[in-house]
Design an enzyme around this catalytic site. Structure first.
Site, short mmCIF file in Angstrom:
data_model
loop_
_atom_site.label_atom_id
_atom_site.label_comp_id
_atom_site.label_asym_id
_atom_site.label_seq_id
_atom_site.Cartn_x
_atom_site.Cartn_y
_atom_site.Cartn_z
N PRO A 298 0.82 -1.21 0.00
CG PRO A 298 -0.89 -1.60 1.53
CD PRO A 298 0.40 -2.17 1.02
CB CYS A 299 1.14 3.77 -2.58
SG CYS A 299 -0.52 4.39 -2.93
CD GLN A 300 -2.91 3.88 1.43
OE1 GLN A 300 -1.98 3.07 1.31
NE2 GLN A 300 -4.18 3.52 1.31
CE1 TYR B 151 7.68 3.27 1.71
CE2 TYR B 151 6.11 1.95 0.45
CZ TYR B 151 7.14 2.03 1.37
OH TYR B 151 7.63 0.90 1.95
#
Length: 413
Positions: free
Chosen positions: A118-120, A122
């Site tokens: 999950p990219c949140q 970054y």
């Protein structure tokens, strides 16, 4: 060539997996913690099995609500449904995950691992909104479990997808940690020389930059593929939306929707409108009168003057947010004469960043239009509520982009 086997981690709705399956890869397992996304993966896994076995009519019966979801899933071997594993990837779940995947491998090798944590943690926007800049977010360390899968299954190559913000997170230290962990696991890893790939170079009508890290076993003949920059040949208004029935806000259906116009060259070329005479989930959100007035202003400004709306320039009676100095582009029209701005998970919260360019329809884009912006085919069904479906779409890797990456890797294999 027998089908190449892959494991998809942090799968979401399966955009990355869809592209690899189209390129001839076969999934051993999908691992995803969100239940709605897992249900979507199960439905799409069943679709591919039925299509491969000339029983696609059963899938169409499900879309038409002639059979229940339980009946539909029961029409395929249970091991296919069970290959979608609904759990988080953590230190506690790692060994049980390995045991479940091992039982389905039956001695076969895993050729490839794909997926992106999950990219949140970054993302630049996520860091800006968090008082601590996401430094303490546990999702920063999910890459360690990804590396654990590399050590366990020893694939020839892997694909690790994430947002551009991963390059600058914690001044680049997170990226360095990822590279060091992968190096210790016995793999070389690279990112493109341009730092990212853009979905518009894969025939997706969307300006979407992503960091696509690709790795391969040390000592092997593999390398980072060469990807060409291709100019966009189509525009969104005439090529992507024109055949869908017109809707006002709050209108539409999650069920069967007939096309209003013939197929366009773009929809034919990409396979988005793929062989059946209907689609589903062409449904638009309802909006309040203030938002509808702002939408009209934004569309007219773009179409008549070629300008984007600055929130601070709205009449005072329409300004409801105290903040008029940042995020002033919070109302954006999808450009009918070009391509879309990046589709993100926030589309699940509201549609202000994705206003339909037809002022007569005066609404944000429908679920099906959002799916098309991401290059999902029209027979791809997203399980869960409308909000859950929007979130799955916003988080996904565009299947056309994934397919382009998959073909390059398959050529090397």
């Amino acid at each position: 060539m027998s089908k190449l086997k892959f494991i998809d981690l942090f799968s979401g709705a399966g955009g990355l997996s869809e592209g690899f399956m189209r390129a001839g890869f076969s999934p051993i397992a999908h691992v995803e913690m969100n239940k709605d996304a897992c249900d979507t993966l199960k439905t799409r896994t069943a679709y591919h099995h039925l299509k491969d076995n000339n029983c696609i009519n059963i899938y169409h019966q499900y879309l038409k609500k002639e059979i229940s979801r339980e009946e539909f899933w029961n029409s395929v071997p249970i091991n296919l449904i069970d290959s979608v594993i609904n759990t988080e990837i953590s230190k506690k779940t790692l060994n049980p995950l390995f045991a479940q995947i091992d039982s389905s491998l039956e001695g076969e090798k895993v050729d490839l691992i794909i997926g992106g944590p999950p990219c949140q943690a970054y993302s630049i926007v996520g860091r800006a909104r968090d008082p601590k800049g996401m430094v303490d977010d546990p999702r920063n360390h999910l890459y360690k479990h990804y590396v654990g899968f590399l050590k366990k299954y020893n694939p020839k190559m892997f694909v690790f997808e994430n947002v551009p913000g991963i390059l600058s997170a914690s001044n680049g230290s997170f990226l360095k940690k990822i590279f060091n962990a992968i190096d210790r696991a016995g793999y070389n890893i690279e990112i493109p020389s341009t730092k990212h790939l853009n979905s518009k170079n894969f025939n997706v009508l969307q300006d979407r930059k992503r960091v696509i890290m690709i790795g391969w076993k040390k000592g092997s003949k593999y390398k980072y593929p060469d990807f060409e920059e291709r100019p966009v040949q189509y525009n969104l208004g005439k090529s992507l939306f024109s055949d869908l029935p017109k809707l006002k806000h709050g209108e539409g259906s999650l069920g069967i929707v007939k096309y209003a116009k013939p197929i366009t060259d773009y929809l034919q070329e990409t396979g988005i409108r793929n062989g059946i005479d209907f689609t589903t989930q062409h449904i638009a959100r309802p909006h309040n009168e203030t938002d509808l007035e702002i939408y009209r202003i934004a569309v007219n400004l773009l179409l008549k003057k070629g300008k984007r709306l600055n929130y601070a320039d709205l009449p005072k009676r329409l300004i409801k947010h105290k903040n008029t100095t940042s995020f002033t582009n919070r109302f954006q029209v999808v450009n009918p004469n070009g391509i879309s701005n990046t589709v993100v998970a926030h589309i699940a919260m509201d549609g202000h960043y994705y206003i339909h360019p037809d002022v007569k329809q005066n609404r944000s884009i429908s679920l099906r239009e959002a799916a098309r912006l991401q290059s999902f085919p029209d027979d791809f069904f997203f399980e869960g509520s409308r909000t859950a479906a929007f979130k799955q779409i916003g988080n996904a890797v565009p299947p056309l982009m994934a397919e382009g990456i998959a073909h390059k890797i398959k050529e090397m294999f």
